[in-house]
Motif scaffolding. Structure first.
Motif, PDB file in Angstrom:
ATOM      1  N   LEU A  67       0.825  -1.207   0.000  1.00 19.81           N
ATOM      2  CA  LEU A  67       0.000   0.000   0.000  1.00 19.81           C
ATOM      3  C   LEU A  67       0.855   1.252   0.000  1.00 19.81           C
ATOM      4  O   LEU A  67       0.352   2.361  -0.089  1.00 19.81           O
ATOM      5  CB  LEU A  67      -0.926   0.005   1.220  1.00 19.81           C
ATOM      6  N   TRP A  99      -4.661   3.233   6.333  1.00 14.53           N
ATOM      7  CA  TRP A  99      -3.744   3.141   5.205  1.00 14.53           C
ATOM      8  C   TRP A  99      -4.480   3.343   3.888  1.00 14.53           C
ATOM      9  O   TRP A  99      -3.919   3.883   2.938  1.00 14.53           O
ATOM     10  CB  TRP A  99      -2.997   1.806   5.261  1.00 14.53           C
ATOM     11  N   LYS A 100      -5.714   2.915   3.864  1.00 14.94           N
ATOM     12  CA  LYS A 100      -6.480   3.124   2.648  1.00 14.94           C
ATOM     13  C   LYS A 100      -6.685   4.614   2.392  1.00 14.94           C
ATOM     14  O   LYS A 100      -6.618   5.078   1.248  1.00 14.94           O
ATOM     15  CB  LYS A 100      -7.844   2.443   2.747  1.00 14.94           C
ATOM     16  N   LEU A 103      -3.692   5.894   0.767  1.00 12.52           N
ATOM     17  CA  LEU A 103      -3.633   5.444  -0.614  1.00 12.52           C
ATOM     18  C   LEU A 103      -4.576   6.273  -1.478  1.00 12.52           C
ATOM     19  O   LEU A 103      -4.220   6.714  -2.573  1.00 12.52           O
ATOM     20  CB  LEU A 103      -4.012   3.965  -0.659  1.00 12.52           C
ATOM     21  N   ARG A 106      -3.016   9.505  -2.256  1.00 12.52           N
ATOM     22  CA  ARG A 106      -1.965   9.427  -3.260  1.00 12.52           C
ATOM     23  C   ARG A 106      -2.541   9.284  -4.662  1.00 12.52           C
ATOM     24  O   ARG A 106      -2.043   9.868  -5.620  1.00 12.52           O
ATOM     25  CB  ARG A 106      -1.009   8.287  -2.936  1.00 12.52           C
ATOM     26  N   ILE A 107      -3.608   8.495  -4.757  1.00 14.83           N
ATOM     27  CA  ILE A 107      -4.243   8.331  -6.056  1.00 14.83           C
ATOM     28  C   ILE A 107      -4.804   9.671  -6.529  1.00 14.83           C
ATOM     29  O   ILE A 107      -4.668  10.044  -7.696  1.00 14.83           O
ATOM     30  CB  ILE A 107      -5.362   7.265  -5.980  1.00 14.83           C
TER      31      ILE A 107
END
Lengths: 154, 154
Positions: A67, A99-100, A103, A106-107
């Motif tokens: 991740l 953590w999602k 992510l 970042r996306i």
DNA sequence: ATACGACCTCAACTTCACTTGAGGTCAAGA
DNA sequence: TCTTGACCTCAAGTGAAGTTGAGGTCGTAT
């Protein structure tokens, strides 16, 4: 007796066994231990012995790495667990949700970047001060020195 | 005479001038030169002199880096240009289109990963062999040893 | 005459996540 | 008895993208 004997089914594991069952190199296990991500006790002959739940810990570490979470952050997260226990399903839920979110962000950043690029491919000015691609300040604010490691692969 | 004199408007630039006008550190300019990303000639006093188009080259480099392209790849790309000329608008179009494809792919990978995570947050099995998060092989095949640096920020 | 700032080279350090190597211990099998 | 294999420690190397520092030169301004 490196190969598993049925009689030893709930005994602790040697490094070699952990390596084989978790899919990570022995040197990596040493390394993780040195970083406090996992712990072991020593046999009479000074060899590492790992409780079985080290396998789940390593699983969590590996997924977090995919991740894009740095090891230091993973280590911190694991330390927040009550008396250093291995993450339960509940713990995993909490950690992975955090953590999602990372992510997701970042996306989002990459997507904005791509959209900016879209328009700049035809333009090509690249002017410091006018080109959105050269001016990170509107969409990116967090920053620090040195390179950051964020590898989605592995 | 470090500050620009109107009479020198189309003279070559010193490192300090390049640094000031491009926004990168002097040490970085040295470093880029050592990697063959830019070139200079030397003055009588052994000081670097850069043609003005170095500014555009650096602009291209910086944008490519934001897109996550490693320096080595950027260097290669710049070397494919006829007689090492600085990228024209046409060149930029070609290069940036290629880099955009890369970026698109990286976004796709991360998105798939996130979707996988979505389902796994509730599950928490993390089984090597069953959990999609632990098994990269279906969506990721290119791989090599060592860490890879891919930083969307900066 | 000298101080100052900008420049020069070259080596070493930084972070991250490991790997590799040298040199040594320990227990079991032929 | 000897060898093999798994284990041990500690130091150093890897790669990316630079930064930092030591020691030295150049040219101009005071």
């Amino acid at each position: 007796m490196a190969i598993l004997d049925p009689a030893d089914i709930d005994k602790d594991l040697s490094v070699g066994e952990v390596a084989e069952r978790s899919g990570v190199a022995v040197s990596t296990i040493h390394f993780y231990e040195s970083k406090g991500l996992i712990t072991s006790w020593r046999s009479s002959g000074n060899q590492r012995r790992f409780p079985r739940d080290v396998l789940r810990r390593i699983a969590v570490i590996k997924v977090a790495q995919r991740l894009g979470v740095p090891l230091a952050t993973i280590a911190e997260a694991l330390k927040t667990l009550p008396d250093g226990r291995t993450p339960t399903a509940e713990d995993w839920k909490r950690l992975s949700a955090a953590w999602k979110a990372d992510l997701d962000e970042r996306i989002a950043v990459l997507t904005k970047l791509r959209d900016g690029l879209e328009g700049c491919i035809g333009c090509g000015c690249l002017s410091l001060g006018e080109c959105p691609l050269r001016n990170p300040w509107d969409e990116l604010s967090e920053d620090g020195p040195g390179p950051r490691l964020l590898d989605p692969r592995r």
